[in-house]
Design an enzyme around this catalytic site. Structure first.
Site, PDB file in Angstrom:
ATOM      1  N   THR A  25       0.842  -1.201   0.000  1.00  0.00           N
ATOM      2  CA  THR A  25       0.000   0.000   0.000  1.00  0.00           C
ATOM      3  C   THR A  25       0.875   1.249   0.000  1.00  0.00           C
ATOM      4  O   THR A  25       0.643   2.194  -0.756  1.00  0.00           O
ATOM      5  CB  THR A  25      -0.948   0.003   1.207  1.00  0.00           C
ATOM      6  OG1 THR A  25      -1.878  -1.079   1.073  1.00  0.00           O
ATOM      7  CG2 THR A  25      -1.717   1.310   1.301  1.00  0.00           C
TER       8      THR A  25
ATOM      9  N   ASN B 267      -6.416  -9.381  -7.508  1.00  0.00           N
ATOM     10  CA  ASN B 267      -6.600 -10.029  -6.209  1.00  0.00           C
ATOM     11  C   ASN B 267      -7.940 -10.752  -6.096  1.00  0.00           C
ATOM     12  O   ASN B 267      -8.075 -11.703  -5.334  1.00  0.00           O
ATOM     13  CB  ASN B 267      -6.487  -8.995  -5.090  1.00  0.00           C
ATOM     14  CG  ASN B 267      -7.446  -7.833  -5.258  1.00  0.00           C
ATOM     15  OD1 ASN B 267      -7.366  -7.095  -6.234  1.00  0.00           O
ATOM     16  ND2 ASN B 267      -8.356  -7.665  -4.312  1.00  0.00           N
TER      17      ASN B 267
ATOM     18  N   GLN C  94       0.021 -10.129  -5.693  1.00  0.00           N
ATOM     19  CA  GLN C  94      -0.581 -11.465  -5.688  1.00  0.00           C
ATOM     20  C   GLN C  94       0.270 -12.511  -6.414  1.00  0.00           C
ATOM     21  O   GLN C  94      -0.044 -13.710  -6.345  1.00  0.00           O
ATOM     22  CB  GLN C  94      -1.970 -11.417  -6.336  1.00  0.00           C
ATOM     23  CG  GLN C  94      -2.981 -10.576  -5.584  1.00  0.00           C
ATOM     24  CD  GLN C  94      -3.314 -11.136  -4.213  1.00  0.00           C
ATOM     25  OE1 GLN C  94      -3.128 -12.322  -3.938  1.00  0.00           O
ATOM     26  NE2 GLN C  94      -3.812 -10.276  -3.337  1.00  0.00           N
TER      27      GLN C  94
ATOM     28  N   SER D   8       4.610  -7.548  -1.525  1.00  0.00           N
ATOM     29  CA  SER D   8       4.204  -7.551  -0.127  1.00  0.00           C
ATOM     30  C   SER D   8       4.619  -8.847   0.546  1.00  0.00           C
ATOM     31  O   SER D   8       4.483  -9.927  -0.020  1.00  0.00           O
ATOM     32  CB  SER D   8       2.684  -7.373  -0.031  1.00  0.00           C
ATOM     33  OG  SER D   8       2.261  -7.378   1.311  1.00  0.00           O
TER      34      SER D   8
ATOM     35  N   HIS E 245       3.356 -10.353   3.440  1.00  0.00           N
ATOM     36  CA  HIS E 245       2.352 -11.250   4.030  1.00  0.00           C
ATOM     37  C   HIS E 245       1.539 -12.012   2.983  1.00  0.00           C
ATOM     38  O   HIS E 245       0.772 -12.898   3.335  1.00  0.00           O
ATOM     39  CB  HIS E 245       1.428 -10.491   4.978  1.00  0.00           C
ATOM     40  CG  HIS E 245       0.436  -9.599   4.318  1.00  0.00           C
ATOM     41  ND1 HIS E 245      -0.908  -9.892   4.252  1.00  0.00           N
ATOM     42  CD2 HIS E 245       0.589  -8.413   3.700  1.00  0.00           C
ATOM     43  CE1 HIS E 245      -1.544  -8.910   3.632  1.00  0.00           C
ATOM     44  NE2 HIS E 245      -0.652  -8.001   3.278  1.00  0.00           N
TER      45      HIS E 245
ATOM     46  N   THR F  21      14.237   4.312  10.690  1.00  0.00           N
ATOM     47  CA  THR F  21      14.912   3.065  11.044  1.00  0.00           C
ATOM     48  C   THR F  21      14.140   1.869  10.510  1.00  0.00           C
ATOM     49  O   THR F  21      12.931   1.761  10.688  1.00  0.00           O
ATOM     50  CB  THR F  21      15.049   2.955  12.577  1.00  0.00           C
ATOM     51  OG1 THR F  21      15.789   4.082  13.053  1.00  0.00           O
ATOM     52  CG2 THR F  21      15.769   1.668  12.959  1.00  0.00           C
TER      53      THR F  21
ATOM     54  N   CYS G 258     -18.848  -3.946   2.096  1.00  0.00           N
ATOM     55  CA  CYS G 258     -19.952  -3.856   3.053  1.00  0.00           C
ATOM     56  C   CYS G 258     -19.815  -2.582   3.876  1.00  0.00           C
ATOM     57  O   CYS G 258     -18.764  -2.311   4.440  1.00  0.00           O
ATOM     58  CB  CYS G 258     -19.948  -5.071   3.973  1.00  0.00           C
ATOM     59  SG  CYS G 258     -20.191  -6.630   3.104  1.00  0.00           S
TER      60      CYS G 258
END
Length: 379
Positions: A73, A148, A176, A196, A198, A234, A321
Site C-alpha cells: 500500500t 486479487n 498477488q 508484499s 504477508h 529506522t 460492506c
C-alpha cells in the site's frame, strides 16, 4: 455442522512460513541500529542486506533496486504521490491501494476500459501513448500483474515493450504473484513494482518497492539516510528478516504453481458437480493457479461468506460492506458483469499450505450451503 477450520483466503493474507518464523525469532535477539557502524549495527545491517538480496532474487531484480517499505500500500502510494505526474492511466480493476491514491493525485486520470474477460484494453493505452510528447509532462500507467479478486493476469510485459519508448512510467502492483507465478522484474520492463511480505508467507507490515535502476522517482520519506535516502526511518529489522526468508522459501519451491493449479481445478470441478448453475468468472483468461471467483444465482456473496464461515470455511467476497449494505465489486463491475454477479461472487484462494483435505472439506460444506443449479460460465 461442526468441522475443523479451513482457510481459503490466502489472497488476503497467507500463513507464516516456518522459514520466516525462524528468521523473525532470530532477528528478535539482534540488538543494534542498522545505521550504526559498531559491531551490533553492522550485524543488523547484514540481516537487512541479506533479505534485500533474497527479495531481489525472487523477482529477478538487482538488490540496489529493492527499497523496503511498510507494505505494498505504501509502495503504491509512493509511486502515485511522488512522481509529479501530469496524467495517470489506470483501470477500475486495480486494488484500492492504487485507486485511492490515484483519485487524490491531482493529475488527469485516464480510465482504461476492461474487457468482460478482465483484460485491460491495449488499444486505449496505445491511443494515449502515440500522442504523448515531452511537452505534456510525465505520464504514469498503473497496471496490476494479477488481480486479487479474479486472479486474472495482465499483459504487463507487452505494454512496456510497446509503449516504454513513448516515455510512459509503467508501475505494476505484483502483490498477488510471487509464489503463484514466476515474477521477473527485468523481463517485465516496468519502471517500478510493488510486492508484499504477508502475501507470500512472510510477516505483515513489510513490503518493497522495486525501482528500476535509473528510473526517476523522488524519495518518499525524507529525514534520514536509510534505503539510500529514498525512504527515511529506522528499518523494520524483524519484519524484513522474515520477508527475506519467506522470499527465499518461495524461490526454491518451483512446483508451487503446478500444485496449486491442480488443487484449484479439483475445487472448481467439485463446485460444478455440486452446483451446476455456478458462474465462474473469466475461466478462459490466463489467471493465477490459486484463485477462483464464483457466484451462485440467487445467493448473495454476503450470505455465502457468512454461511461458509459458520460452517468453518474462511473465504471472502469482492463486495464492499458498509452499514449492512452490500455493494458490487468494483473489479467485477469494471469488467461489465451483471450486477447480480458483481454482488454475488466470492473468492476462493489457496495458499502454500493448502491441501487436498482442505478442498474435500470445502466441497462437503459447499454442498450443504448451496443447492443444485445449471452451470453457465463467463469466459
Amino acid at each position: 455442522m461442526s468441522v475443523s477450520r479451513v482457510y481459503l483466503d490466502h489472497n488476503a493474507t497467507t500463513a507464516l512460513r516456518p522459514e520466516a518464523r525462524a528468521a523473525l525469532t532470530a532477528a528478535m535477539d539482534v540488538v543494534g541500529n542498522p545505521s550504526s557502524i559498531h559491531h551490533e549495527g553492522r550485524r543488523a545491517r547484514a540481516i537487512i542486506e541479506t533479505a534485500r538480496e533474497q527479495v531481489a532474487a525472487l523477482v529477478n531484480a538487482k538488490p540496489l533496486e529493492v527499497v523496503f517499505t511498510s507494505g505494498a500500500t505504501e509502495a503504491n502510494a509512493w509511486v502515485v504521490g511522488s512522481g509529479n505526474w501530469t496524467t495517470i492511466l489506470s483501470a477500475g480493476i486495480e486494488h484500492d491501494s492504487v485507486r485511492g491514491p490515484v483519485a487524490h493525485a491531482g493529475a488527469r486520470h485516464v480510465k482504461l476500459p476492461v474487457s468482460v474477460g478482465g483484460i485491460v484494453d491495449m488499444e486505449a493505452i496505445k491511443a494515449f501513448a502515440v500522442q504523448v510528447s515531452p511537452n505534456v509532462g510525465r505520464t504514469l500507467v498503473m497496471l496490476q500483474l494479477a488481480n486479487n479478486e479474479t486472479g486474472i493476469i495482465q499483459p504487463v510485459a507487452e505494454v512496456t515493450e510497446r509503449y516504454r519508448a513513448h516515455g510512459l512510467h509503467v508501475h505494476t502492483d505484483a502483490v498477488q504473484a510471487p509464489g503463484r507465478m514466476p515474477v521477473d522484474f527485468a523481463s517485465l520492463g516496468v519502471a517500478s513494482m510493488s510486492v508484499s511480505s504477508h502475501k507470500l508467507g512472510g510477516p505483515s507490515g513489510v513490503g518493497a518497492l522495486v525501482i528500476r535502476d535509473g528510473a526517476r522517482l523522488p524519495s518518499f520519506v525524507i529525514g534520514g539516510g536509510q534505503e539510500r535516502r529514498r525512504r527515511a526511518g529506522t528499518e523494520n529489522l524483524i519484519g524484513i528478516a522474515g520477508f527475506g526468508a519467506a522470499a527465499e522459501a518461495v524461490a526454491v519451491d518451483s512446483g508451487a504453481g503446478q500444485r496449486l493449479a491442480a488443487l484449484r481445478d479439483k475445487l472448481e470441478a467439485g463446485i460444478r458437480q455440486i452446483t451446476p448453475a455456478a458462474v465462474f468468472i473469466a475461466t478462459a483468461a490466463e489467471r493465477l493457479p490459486n484463485t477462483t471467483s464464483v457466484a451462485v444465482p440467487s445467493l448473495t456473496a454476503e450470505l455465502l461468506v457468512i454461511k461458509l464461515d459458520l460452517a468453518g470455511i474462511a473465504v471472502s467476497s469482492g463486495a464492499a460492506c458498509s452499514s449492512g449494505k452490500v455493494g458490487a465489486s468494483h473489479a467485477l463491475s469494471a469488467m461489465g458483469l451483471a450486477p447480480e454477479i458483481a454482488t454475488g461472487a466470492i473468492r476462493l484462494s489457496l495458499g502454500w499450505n493448502s491441501s487436498e483435505a482442505d478442498v474435500a472439506t470445502f466441497l462437503n460444506v459447499w454442498g450443504a450451503v448451496t443447492r443444485p443449479h445449471t452451470i453457465r460460465a463467463i469466459a
